[in-house]
Design a protein around this motif. Structure first.
Motif, PDB file in Angstrom:
ATOM      1  N   SER A  99      14.593   6.694   6.795  1.00 24.04           N
ATOM      2  CA  SER A  99      14.639   5.853   7.988  1.00 24.04           C
ATOM      3  C   SER A  99      14.712   6.719   9.235  1.00 24.04           C
ATOM      4  O   SER A  99      15.534   7.642   9.325  1.00 24.04           O
ATOM      5  N   LEU A 100      13.842   6.406  10.195  1.00 18.18           N
ATOM      6  CA  LEU A 100      13.781   7.156  11.448  1.00 18.18           C
ATOM      7  C   LEU A 100      13.737   6.135  12.588  1.00 18.18           C
ATOM      8  O   LEU A 100      12.677   5.653  12.971  1.00 18.18           O
ATOM      9  N   GLY A 101      14.921   5.788  13.097  1.00 15.52           N
ATOM     10  CA  GLY A 101      14.963   4.747  14.119  1.00 15.52           C
ATOM     11  C   GLY A 101      14.557   3.417  13.516  1.00 15.52           C
ATOM     12  O   GLY A 101      15.144   2.952  12.541  1.00 15.52           O
ATOM     13  N   GLU A 102      13.512   2.790  14.080  1.00 16.06           N
ATOM     14  CA  GLU A 102      13.018   1.513  13.578  1.00 16.06           C
ATOM     15  C   GLU A 102      11.899   1.696  12.553  1.00 16.06           C
ATOM     16  O   GLU A 102      11.315   0.721  12.088  1.00 16.06           O
ATOM     17  N   SER A 103      11.576   2.920  12.198  1.00 20.76           N
ATOM     18  CA  SER A 103      10.490   3.170  11.259  1.00 20.76           C
ATOM     19  C   SER A 103      11.034   3.663   9.908  1.00 20.76           C
ATOM     20  O   SER A 103      12.135   4.210   9.823  1.00 20.76           O
ATOM     21  N   ASN A 104      10.258   3.446   8.868  1.00 20.07           N
ATOM     22  CA  ASN A 104      10.614   3.873   7.514  1.00 20.07           C
ATOM     23  C   ASN A 104       9.443   4.590   6.869  1.00 20.07           C
ATOM     24  O   ASN A 104       8.277   4.221   7.081  1.00 20.07           O
ATOM     25  N   ARG A 105       9.750   5.613   6.080  1.00 19.70           N
ATOM     26  CA  ARG A 105       8.749   6.313   5.275  1.00 19.70           C
ATOM     27  C   ARG A 105       9.175   6.134   3.816  1.00 19.70           C
ATOM     28  O   ARG A 105      10.285   6.521   3.440  1.00 19.70           O
ATOM     29  N   LYS A 106       8.306   5.567   2.983  1.00 21.75           N
ATOM     30  CA  LYS A 106       8.665   5.258   1.603  1.00 21.75           C
ATOM     31  C   LYS A 106       7.725   5.948   0.615  1.00 21.75           C
ATOM     32  O   LYS A 106       6.523   6.044   0.868  1.00 21.75           O
ATOM     33  N   VAL A 107       8.310   6.382  -0.502  1.00 23.30           N
ATOM     34  CA  VAL A 107       7.543   6.978  -1.592  1.00 23.30           C
ATOM     35  C   VAL A 107       8.067   6.417  -2.906  1.00 23.30           C
ATOM     36  O   VAL A 107       9.278   6.293  -3.099  1.00 23.30           O
ATOM     37  N   GLU A 108       7.160   6.065  -3.809  1.00 22.58           N
ATOM     38  CA  GLU A 108       7.541   5.589  -5.142  1.00 22.58           C
ATOM     39  C   GLU A 108       6.677   6.280  -6.194  1.00 22.58           C
ATOM     40  O   GLU A 108       5.445   6.258  -6.106  1.00 22.58           O
ATOM     41  N   ARG A 109       7.324   6.922  -7.173  1.00 22.02           N
ATOM     42  CA  ARG A 109       6.612   7.476  -8.329  1.00 22.02           C
ATOM     43  C   ARG A 109       6.771   6.482  -9.471  1.00 22.02           C
ATOM     44  O   ARG A 109       7.868   6.241  -9.953  1.00 22.02           O
ATOM     45  N   LYS A 110       5.662   5.903  -9.938  1.00 24.88           N
ATOM     46  CA  LYS A 110       5.719   4.802 -10.892  1.00 24.88           C
ATOM     47  C   LYS A 110       5.602   5.276 -12.344  1.00 24.88           C
ATOM     48  O   LYS A 110       6.389   4.883 -13.198  1.00 24.88           O
ATOM     49  N   ASN A 111       4.592   6.047 -12.648  1.00 22.63           N
ATOM     50  CA  ASN A 111       4.357   6.489 -14.016  1.00 22.63           C
ATOM     51  C   ASN A 111       3.560   7.780 -14.010  1.00 22.63           C
ATOM     52  O   ASN A 111       3.013   8.187 -12.975  1.00 22.63           O
ATOM     53  N   SER A 112       3.493   8.419 -15.159  1.00 27.47           N
ATOM     54  CA  SER A 112       2.737   9.664 -15.267  1.00 27.47           C
ATOM     55  C   SER A 112       2.323   9.887 -16.715  1.00 27.47           C
ATOM     56  O   SER A 112       2.956   9.373 -17.639  1.00 27.47           O
ATOM     57  N   PHE A 113       1.252  10.640 -16.881  1.00 29.03           N
ATOM     58  CA  PHE A 113       0.851  11.088 -18.204  1.00 29.03           C
ATOM     59  C   PHE A 113       0.205  12.458 -18.063  1.00 29.03           C
ATOM     60  O   PHE A 113      -0.327  12.801 -16.997  1.00 29.03           O
ATOM     61  N   GLY A 114       0.267  13.250 -19.128  1.00 25.56           N
ATOM     62  CA  GLY A 114      -0.285  14.598 -19.035  1.00 25.56           C
ATOM     63  C   GLY A 114      -0.308  15.296 -20.371  1.00 25.56           C
ATOM     64  O   GLY A 114      -0.015  14.719 -21.422  1.00 25.56           O
ATOM     65  N   VAL A 115      -0.662  16.565 -20.316  1.00 24.11           N
ATOM     66  CA  VAL A 115      -0.727  17.415 -21.501  1.00 24.11           C
ATOM     67  C   VAL A 115      -0.186  18.783 -21.119  1.00 24.11           C
ATOM     68  O   VAL A 115      -0.350  19.224 -19.979  1.00 24.11           O
ATOM     69  N   LYS A 116       0.494  19.458 -22.075  1.00 25.56           N
ATOM     70  CA  LYS A 116       1.064  20.768 -21.766  1.00 25.56           C
ATOM     71  C   LYS A 116       1.082  21.660 -22.992  1.00 25.56           C
ATOM     72  O   LYS A 116       1.169  21.195 -24.132  1.00 25.56           O
ATOM     73  N   LEU A 117       0.964  22.957 -22.740  1.00 29.23           N
ATOM     74  CA  LEU A 117       1.148  23.982 -23.763  1.00 29.23           C
ATOM     75  C   LEU A 117       2.624  24.329 -23.843  1.00 29.23           C
ATOM     76  O   LEU A 117       3.323  24.354 -22.826  1.00 29.23           O
ATOM     77  N   ARG A 118       3.095  24.648 -25.074  1.00 23.88           N
ATOM     78  CA  ARG A 118       4.505  24.995 -25.271  1.00 23.88           C
ATOM     79  C   ARG A 118       4.611  26.279 -26.094  1.00 23.88           C
ATOM     80  O   ARG A 118       4.823  26.237 -27.307  1.00 23.88           O
ATOM     81  N   SER A 136      -1.056  13.613 -14.369  1.00 17.67           N
ATOM     82  CA  SER A 136      -1.523  12.618 -13.406  1.00 17.67           C
ATOM     83  C   SER A 136      -0.412  11.588 -13.211  1.00 17.67           C
ATOM     84  O   SER A 136       0.060  10.998 -14.189  1.00 17.67           O
ATOM     85  N   ALA A 137       0.010  11.389 -11.967  1.00 11.72           N
ATOM     86  CA  ALA A 137       1.124  10.477 -11.680  1.00 11.72           C
ATOM     87  C   ALA A 137       0.701   9.443 -10.645  1.00 11.72           C
ATOM     88  O   ALA A 137      -0.049   9.745  -9.707  1.00 11.72           O
ATOM     89  N   SER A 138       1.184   8.216 -10.819  1.00 10.24           N
ATOM     90  CA  SER A 138       0.892   7.132  -9.880  1.00 10.24           C
ATOM     91  C   SER A 138       1.947   7.121  -8.773  1.00 10.24           C
ATOM     92  O   SER A 138       3.139   6.986  -9.054  1.00 10.24           O
ATOM     93  N   PHE A 139       1.486   7.267  -7.522  1.00 14.26           N
ATOM     94  CA  PHE A 139       2.378   7.270  -6.362  1.00 14.26           C
ATOM     95  C   PHE A 139       1.980   6.160  -5.389  1.00 14.26           C
ATOM     96  O   PHE A 139       0.808   5.789  -5.285  1.00 14.26           O
ATOM     97  N   LYS A 140       2.970   5.652  -4.667  1.00 19.82           N
ATOM     98  CA  LYS A 140       2.729   4.753  -3.547  1.00 19.82           C
ATOM     99  C   LYS A 140       3.426   5.320  -2.323  1.00 19.82           C
ATOM    100  O   LYS A 140       4.636   5.532  -2.336  1.00 19.82           O
ATOM    101  N   TYR A 141       2.647   5.598  -1.270  1.00 21.35           N
ATOM    102  CA  TYR A 141       3.185   6.074  -0.005  1.00 21.35           C
ATOM    103  C   TYR A 141       2.973   4.990   1.049  1.00 21.35           C
ATOM    104  O   TYR A 141       1.903   4.373   1.109  1.00 21.35           O
ATOM    105  N   SER A 142       3.977   4.776   1.892  1.00 20.43           N
ATOM    106  CA  SER A 142       3.810   3.787   2.957  1.00 20.43           C
ATOM    107  C   SER A 142       4.651   4.155   4.171  1.00 20.43           C
ATOM    108  O   SER A 142       5.650   4.867   4.064  1.00 20.43           O
ATOM    109  N   ALA A 143       4.229   3.652   5.326  1.00 21.68           N
ATOM    110  CA  ALA A 143       4.953   3.858   6.583  1.00 21.68           C
ATOM    111  C   ALA A 143       5.034   2.525   7.313  1.00 21.68           C
ATOM    112  O   ALA A 143       4.063   1.765   7.353  1.00 21.68           O
ATOM    113  N   SER A 144       6.205   2.225   7.864  1.00 21.76           N
ATOM    114  CA  SER A 144       6.377   0.986   8.623  1.00 21.76           C
ATOM    115  C   SER A 144       7.072   1.293   9.947  1.00 21.76           C
ATOM    116  O   SER A 144       7.880   2.214  10.040  1.00 21.76           O
ATOM    117  N   GLN A 145       6.759   0.506  10.976  1.00 22.57           N
ATOM    118  CA  GLN A 145       7.317   0.726  12.303  1.00 22.57           C
ATOM    119  C   GLN A 145       8.592  -0.075  12.517  1.00 22.57           C
ATOM    120  O   GLN A 145       9.432   0.286  13.311  1.00 22.57           O
TER     121      GLN A 145
END
Length: 217
Positions: A99-118, A136-145
């Motif tokens: 929150s920055l004054g009357e504005s908001n910056r939002k981020v949401e990480r919903k899900n992900s899938f991938g492959v890795k070496l171990r 690969s991850a699903s993100f939602k970015y938003s800004a409001s005044q």
């Protein structure tokens, strides 16, 4: 700071788990396996750009639950060396708001899938390994005044590079328990603002710590 604390917790859990398992009989980690993981993750985001002709740069983050499934194959070589390939998918509850004054910056990480070496090494009944892959991850970015005005948003998938450390041990001949900590760097995404033509560039990283349980054939 949260990322550092999570990483230190993961390292401590890995050391404790490994120390308890090294004294056991040597068991093979070769074979296919299927399992689940559950843990906690922190997503840290930096948002910078221009809003109403004013330069803006801020960082924010949040912690939430994360968990899912994994499947893979590993080969335990005679010289203690181990090499595995794993695919995974996770659902996450990382929602963060700055929150920055009357504005908001939002981020949401919903899900992900991938492959890795171990790659790793086996000592007695314990496996210590590193992890590197692509995600690969699903993100939602938003800004409001204000509370009602959404001045820009961007939904979509982001590519990430996860790096991690883990330890596992044989609870039985087929059941493997372990812990793993990863840090993932995601590519940036720009949100164009509708009210003044400004824009914000969002750059995210995530640190995740999991408890894992697998069944090996």
């Amino acid at each position: 700071m949260k990322n550092l604390k999570l990483a230190l917790m993961g390292t401590a859990l890995t050391s404790i788990l490994g120390s308890a398992a090294i004294a056991g009989d040597c068991s093979s980690f070769s074979g296919f396996y299927l399992g689940t993981q559950l843990g906690v993750g922190t997503t840290n985001t930096e948002a910078k750009g221009t809003v109403n002709d004013v330069a803006e740069k801020n960082k924010f983050g949040a912690t939430g639950a994360i968990g899912g499934l994994h499947v893979g194959y590993g080969k335990h070589f005679p010289n203690r060396f181990y090499l595995g390939l794993e695919a995974y998918g996770n659902l996450s509850g990382n929602k963060e708001t700055y929150s920055l004054g009357e504005s908001n910056r939002k981020v949401e990480r919903k899900n992900s899938f991938g492959v890795k070496l171990r790659p790793g090494f086996v000592f007695g009944n314990a496996l210590f390994y590193g992890a590197v892959g692509v995600e690969s991850a699903s993100f939602k970015y938003s800004a409001s005044q204000d509370d009602d005005a959404n001045i820009g948003s961007n939904n979509g998938r982001r590519t990430g590079i996860p790096l991690g450390l883990g330890a596992a041990f044989h609870a039985t001949d087929h059941v493997i328990l372990g812990v793993e900590a990863t840090h993932t760097f995601y590519n940036a995404r720009t949100v164009t603002l509708s009210d003044d033509g400004g824009s914000l560039k969002f750059q995210s990283q995530a640190t995740d710590i999991f408890a894992r349980a697998s069944y090996k054939w």
